[in-house]
Structure formats: structure tokens, C-alpha cells
Design an enzyme around this catalytic site. Sequence first.
Site, PDB file in Angstrom:
ATOM      1  N   LYS A 191      35.789  41.324  44.801  1.00 32.02           N
ATOM      2  CA  LYS A 191      36.672  42.111  45.582  1.00 32.02           C
ATOM      3  C   LYS A 191      36.671  43.565  45.528  1.00 32.02           C
ATOM      4  O   LYS A 191      36.636  44.318  46.343  1.00 32.02           O
ATOM      5  CB  LYS A 191      38.147  41.764  45.360  1.00 32.02           C
ATOM      6  CG  LYS A 191      38.532  40.294  45.778  1.00 32.02           C
ATOM      7  CD  LYS A 191      39.947  39.875  45.656  1.00 32.02           C
ATOM      8  CE  LYS A 191      40.276  38.571  46.209  1.00 32.02           C
ATOM      9  NZ  LYS A 191      41.415  38.101  45.725  1.00 32.02           N
ATOM     10  N   LYS A 234      33.790  29.929  51.687  1.00 32.04           N
ATOM     11  CA  LYS A 234      35.011  29.167  51.312  1.00 32.04           C
ATOM     12  C   LYS A 234      36.172  29.585  52.340  1.00 32.04           C
ATOM     13  O   LYS A 234      36.161  30.730  52.773  1.00 32.04           O
ATOM     14  CB  LYS A 234      35.586  29.295  49.872  1.00 32.04           C
ATOM     15  CG  LYS A 234      36.358  30.651  49.559  1.00 32.04           C
ATOM     16  CD  LYS A 234      37.125  30.658  48.238  1.00 32.04           C
ATOM     17  CE  LYS A 234      37.546  31.970  47.874  1.00 32.04           C
ATOM     18  NZ  LYS A 234      38.301  32.142  46.730  1.00 32.04           N
ATOM     19  N   LYS A 267      42.236  33.200  52.723  1.00 32.67           N
ATOM     20  CA  LYS A 267      43.350  34.143  53.056  1.00 32.67           C
ATOM     21  C   LYS A 267      42.634  35.641  53.697  1.00 32.67           C
ATOM     22  O   LYS A 267      42.906  36.084  54.603  1.00 32.67           O
ATOM     23  CB  LYS A 267      44.418  34.428  52.269  1.00 32.67           C
ATOM     24  CG  LYS A 267      45.243  33.027  52.404  1.00 32.67           C
ATOM     25  CD  LYS A 267      46.462  33.385  51.361  1.00 32.67           C
ATOM     26  CE  LYS A 267      46.487  32.424  50.394  1.00 32.67           C
ATOM     27  NZ  LYS A 267      47.529  32.076  49.396  1.00 32.67           N
TER      28      LYS A 267
HETATM   29  P1  TYM Z   1      45.506  31.098  45.441  1.00 32.27           P
HETATM   30  O1  TYM Z   1      46.780  31.420  45.770  1.00 32.27           O
HETATM   31  O2  TYM Z   1      44.220  32.022  46.125  1.00 32.27           O
HETATM   32  O3  TYM Z   1      45.102  29.801  45.963  1.00 32.27           O
HETATM   33  C1  TYM Z   1      45.901  28.798  45.686  1.00 32.27           C
HETATM   34  C2  TYM Z   1      45.078  27.602  45.152  1.00 32.27           C
HETATM   35  O4  TYM Z   1      44.224  27.135  46.389  1.00 32.27           O
HETATM   36  C3  TYM Z   1      42.860  26.657  46.062  1.00 32.27           C
HETATM   37  N1  TYM Z   1      42.166  27.220  47.280  1.00 32.27           N
HETATM   38  C4  TYM Z   1      41.167  26.251  47.600  1.00 32.27           C
HETATM   39  N2  TYM Z   1      40.661  25.175  47.324  1.00 32.27           N
HETATM   40  C5  TYM Z   1      39.726  24.453  48.115  1.00 32.27           C
HETATM   41  N3  TYM Z   1      38.981  25.306  48.965  1.00 32.27           N
HETATM   42  C6  TYM Z   1      39.256  26.501  49.307  1.00 32.27           C
HETATM   43  N4  TYM Z   1      38.785  27.133  50.270  1.00 32.27           N
HETATM   44  C7  TYM Z   1      40.351  27.004  48.629  1.00 32.27           C
HETATM   45  N5  TYM Z   1      41.024  28.351  48.677  1.00 32.27           N
HETATM   46  C8  TYM Z   1      42.047  28.318  47.895  1.00 32.27           C
HETATM   47  C9  TYM Z   1      42.875  27.702  44.697  1.00 32.27           C
HETATM   48  O5  TYM Z   1      41.972  27.391  43.935  1.00 32.27           O
HETATM   49  C10 TYM Z   1      44.106  27.639  44.105  1.00 32.27           C
HETATM   50  O6  TYM Z   1      44.347  26.361  43.286  1.00 32.27           O
HETATM   51  N6  TYM Z   1      44.841  33.004  40.981  1.00 32.27           N
HETATM   52  C11 TYM Z   1      45.410  31.886  41.486  1.00 32.27           C
HETATM   53  C12 TYM Z   1      46.888  31.688  41.571  1.00 32.27           C
HETATM   54  C13 TYM Z   1      47.234  31.539  40.065  1.00 32.27           C
HETATM   55  C14 TYM Z   1      47.300  30.388  39.315  1.00 32.27           C
HETATM   56  C15 TYM Z   1      47.911  30.763  38.035  1.00 32.27           C
HETATM   57  C16 TYM Z   1      46.690  29.047  39.542  1.00 32.27           C
HETATM   58  C17 TYM Z   1      47.967  32.705  39.546  1.00 32.27           C
HETATM   59  N7  TYM Z   1      48.442  32.051  38.142  1.00 32.27           N
HETATM   60  C18 TYM Z   1      47.818  29.862  36.927  1.00 32.27           C
HETATM   61  C19 TYM Z   1      46.807  28.063  38.393  1.00 32.27           C
HETATM   62  C20 TYM Z   1      47.296  28.415  37.214  1.00 32.27           C
HETATM   63  C21 TYM Z   1      45.202  32.138  43.080  1.00 32.27           C
HETATM   64  O7  TYM Z   1      44.831  33.252  43.587  1.00 32.27           O
HETATM   65  O8  TYM Z   1      45.209  31.036  43.900  1.00 32.27           O
END
Ligand code: TYM
Length: 332
Positions: free
Chosen positions: A114, A197, A200
Site C-alpha cells: 500500500k 485477489k 475492496k
Molecule cells: P479485511 O477487512 O480486509 O477482510 C476481512 C476478511 O476477509 C478476508 N479476505 C479474503 N479472503 C479470501 N479471499 C479474498 N479475496 C479476501 N479478501 C479479504 C480477509 O483475509 C479477512 O479475514 N486486518 C483485517 C481486519 C482485522 C482483523 C483483526 C482480522 C483487524 N483486526 C484481528 C482478524 C483478527 C482486515 O483488514 O481484513
Amino acid sequence: MTRKRVLSGIQSTGESFHLGNYIGAIRQWISLQEDYEVFYFIADLHALTVETKPEILSKRTLAAAAQLLALGVDHKRSAIFLQSHIAAHNQLGWVMECMAGFGEASRMTQFKDKSQKNGADRTVVGLFTYPMLQAADILLYQADLVPVGEDQRQHIEITRDLAGRFNSRYGTTFNLPEAFILKSGGKIFDLQDPTSKMSKSSGSTNGVLEIMDDPAKNVKKIKGATTDMGKEVRFNEVEKPGISNLLTIQSALTGKTIPQLEDAFEGVGYGDFKSAVAEAFVTYFSPIRERALNLLEDEPALIQILHEGAAKARVEAEKTLNLAYTNLGLVR
Ligand code: TYM
């Protein structure tokens, strides 16, 4: 016997979750609530790393809560809450920042990608310290399992490293969590560019299936998905990334295995296969979307559920924070 703990979070950076969020993570959140003690939260503080108008952020946060409930997170069994409702996340986040090396934080691929894309001057410091807040999110609840998509693997690893370092310096304080990542579905790809992937922040939205979108729009996107050379519906991620991605999606939505789908679509062209995926998507998500839209009509009820979740979660979070502060030698 005490049940094992599961924790996970999702950012409120969009009006809708996309299919990758659901297949990679939320689907597991829902099945794990059967046997585990679960804590699920909306990472509204992490969402601040993307500049957003206040009225949009609050709308997205409530939309995230409505979608989680509509998808099947059961607020009676699970604590569902907002990260910003529990101050201990920031408090332990600071402690984690003091545990992490500048070098190891600099090696986080999400930060590198990023910050390279946007340039140093347009990259906020919060994006750099993001994994340390995430570590705090997880460690506060003494989580055993963290169901996430493949892209979060490195963040769970640094969480384990930080917890291990803290424990060896200050005495056992945190449980070391394990990532729970699916082999099939841990990474869902963009429909237009099936080597990247689904995300968003992807440049074009044509390859991203948003579950709150009008079903007709998603049907169009699936029918327009990039396919590959050849004619057969076969799973081969190297030679057929587009078809393989659609097979993974179809398998997740119908419960059929990939070999079963390959058999069922033997001799069927790509066009008809894509129509079947589109139909499965609409059948699966239309009732969920309706439920989420209904829940959004009563915002006070949604906020009440989030407050109840926070009340449950806060007790656990504060217990761990206190222990960590005491073990650090902060005078209590
Ligand atoms: P975030 O909000 O980007 O995504 C939420 C969850 O969706 C999964 N994900 C995917 N899985 C499969 N294929 C894809 N293309 C794909 N895109 C997103 C992500 O792996 C995630 O599980 N940092 C985290 C949020 C967070 C978090 C935490 C997660 C903050 N604190 C503590 C677990 C534990 C995030 O940005 O996910």
C-alpha cells in the site's frame, strides 16, 4: 470444560462485503460459533487508515453489522461489537508497538504494497502500526483460533511473535493464536484479473462481487468474468485461473466438491457454467441481502446489539489488559 476461543475482525471500509470476505473468512466465523466461544468485531479504527467522510464511515459500520447478522452471526451466542467501543484495543495496541521492531513492521507486505502504491507522503503512520493494533485485537481475548483469509497470514504470524516475545520477557500473559485459513477459498480472486485477489481497493469494481449490490449487477459481472484458453470446466490454477476461481466459488456456494462440479459440468461450455455460478450466487445471497436491508431499517436495534456485544467483550479485554500492565511493571 471451557470452550476454545475464536476471534476475528473485518474493516468497515465499504458499503458491502465482497464475496472474498465471505468465503475466505465470514463463512468460518459462522460455522465456528457452534463449538467455540466467539468474539467478532468490526475494525472501525483500522478503517480510519483510509480517509472517509464521517457520515459514510458510520453508515458503513452499521451496514457491516447488519451484514454479519444477516449472514448468520448469532449475537446471542457470539459477542459482536465495534473495535472503537473498547478502549483496551488501543491501550494494548501501544504496548504491542513497543514490542515490535521497526524492521519487522517494515517487512509487512500489506504495508509495503500500500505504501509503495501511494507513496510515503500519502501513507499514514496508522497503516504502519496497523499490525500492532491487530495483534492487540487478538491477544486481548486470549484467542486460540483466528479465522481469516490468506492475506492476513502474516499479520497472525507477527501477532504470535509479539505474544511470544512479551511472554518470554514478562511472564506468560498471552495465549499464542493460530490462523484458521481455508486451503480452498482462503483466497478468492478478482473476476476480471484472476491472478489478483478480490479486494475492496481493487482498481475496477467489475471483478468484485459485492453482496449488497443489486443481484442483476452481480449476474452481469459473473457472466463477464475472464475465462481461459480451452473449453473445459477443469480446476487448474496455473492454466485456468479464471475457471478455477469460479469453481472454488461454486463449490463454496453449493457445498459440492470441485471434482463433483468438474463431473457435473463435463461437456458444458464456459457460458453455461458461468450462468450456473450466477444462479447459485443469486439464490444464496438474495435472502441475505434482504435480511441485511431489513436490519438496517432499525438502526437503534443494531446499535443496541453492538453495545451488548461490547459489554461482553470488554470484561475479557480489560482482564487481559490489566494482567499485561501488571506484568510490565506498570503500577496498578
Ligand atoms: P479485511 O477487512 O480486509 O477482510 C476481512 C476478511 O476477509 C478476508 N479476505 C479474503 N479472503 C479470501 N479471499 C479474498 N479475496 C479476501 N479478501 C479479504 C480477509 O483475509 C479477512 O479475514 N486486518 C483485517 C481486519 C482485522 C482483523 C483483526 C482480522 C483487524 N483486526 C484481528 C482478524 C483478527 C482486515 O483488514 O481484513
